[in-house]
Scaffold this motif. Sequence first.
Motif, mmCIF file in Angstrom:
data_model
loop_
_atom_site.group_PDB
_atom_site.id
_atom_site.type_symbol
_atom_site.label_atom_id
_atom_site.label_comp_id
_atom_site.label_asym_id
_atom_site.label_seq_id
_atom_site.Cartn_x
_atom_site.Cartn_y
_atom_site.Cartn_z
ATOM 1 N N UNK A 34 -7.616 70.680 35.803
ATOM 2 C CA UNK A 34 -6.568 69.734 35.413
ATOM 3 C C UNK A 34 -6.237 68.789 36.560
ATOM 4 N N UNK A 35 -6.423 69.246 37.788
ATOM 5 C CA UNK A 35 -6.143 68.422 38.968
ATOM 6 C C UNK A 35 -7.079 67.222 39.072
ATOM 7 N N UNK A 36 -8.174 67.208 38.284
ATOM 8 C CA UNK A 36 -9.096 66.062 38.317
ATOM 9 C C UNK A 36 -8.650 64.940 37.384
ATOM 10 N N UNK A 37 -7.561 65.137 36.661
ATOM 11 C CA UNK A 37 -7.082 64.121 35.714
ATOM 12 C C UNK A 37 -6.879 62.746 36.363
ATOM 13 N N UNK A 38 -6.272 62.647 37.570
ATOM 14 C CA UNK A 38 -6.076 61.318 38.174
ATOM 15 C C UNK A 38 -7.355 60.588 38.523
ATOM 16 N N UNK A 39 -8.474 61.299 38.570
ATOM 17 C CA UNK A 39 -9.742 60.668 38.937
ATOM 18 C C UNK A 39 -10.447 60.029 37.739
ATOM 19 N N UNK A 40 -9.797 60.089 36.577
ATOM 20 C CA UNK A 40 -10.333 59.368 35.422
ATOM 21 C C UNK A 40 -10.991 60.249 34.395
ATOM 22 N N UNK A 41 -10.242 60.554 33.327
ATOM 23 C CA UNK A 41 -10.811 61.258 32.187
ATOM 24 C C UNK A 41 -11.111 60.251 31.093
ATOM 25 N N UNK A 42 -12.180 60.514 30.342
ATOM 26 C CA UNK A 42 -12.587 59.585 29.280
ATOM 27 C C UNK A 42 -11.676 59.737 28.063
#
Length: 312
Positions: free
Chosen positions: A205-213
């Motif tokens: 979930x912490x990768x959300x700011x890096x851009x989810x499609x």
Amino acid sequence: MDADILSPMKEILFKVLSVVIFVCMSTCIKAAGSDIATGQITFYRSAFAMVPILGFLALRGQLRDAFRTKDITGHLARGFVGILSMSCGFYGLVHLPLPEAIAIGYAMPLLAVIFAAVFLRETVRLYRWSAVVIGLMGVLIITWPRLTLLRNGEFGSSEALGAVGVLLSATLGAIAMMLVRKLVKTERTHTIVLYFSLSASMFSLATLPFGWATMSWTSFLLLMVAGFCGGVAQILLTESYRHADMSTIAPFEYTSIVLGIVIGYFFFGDIPTETMLAGTAIVVSAGIFIIFREHQLGLERRGARKHVTPQG
């Protein structure tokens, strides 16, 4: 039918079912599309896996007990390494033919033998070292056609990077196996399974700011089903090892390559190459030999303990 015969047959059935459902999970992830961020895929895989896991633990009355842990740091470390392994593996899965992604992933138990010898100081004799070397040669045969990272002076194709991703996944997965082997000394199996899903969901979930499609409903449903399948398969896998020896159950892991070839051909048009089939045969043979050797050593150790003369 004799109970001693019936129990292993039941565990083998659980193992085969877990393999089938894990392949279905991989199929759903691959079908969801290559434009979805790997962190996004990993989140849905981990979060929706908790639905069957929590339900299963609640039915068995183990839910409250499963949250009790003596090593939260160990769980977080296992979760972090595991999530990196899953992310690399999912990247490779969506960019490689399904059978190749499965076959390259077979490098993980081979690497686990090396890491156990180097870092855990476990004794690995000549037979297993030979099997590991031969098995890794098989992995090299499978990946070599993809490992042309420099083409016309530019960084390589998505398939080449996908092969690297699966190799990294296998390496990190072997490290995660070592972390699990430390956890099992103080932690219950259902606690390890639950905390992995929780920590994996948190880290991904912490990768959300890096851009989810932005996903279509079809992709969303595919990832949701993939996560649910992952949870069910994990439960079946855990149950399969409850009453049968690992050496009895583990060889059935290799049925996944047969399923992968069939599904890859009919759903994605993947036609296995001669090098892929040859390399897979080598890797599977090496893996089965290691399992057989472990079984032999286990019998020898049990026999030695029975014949030790009591002291005092």
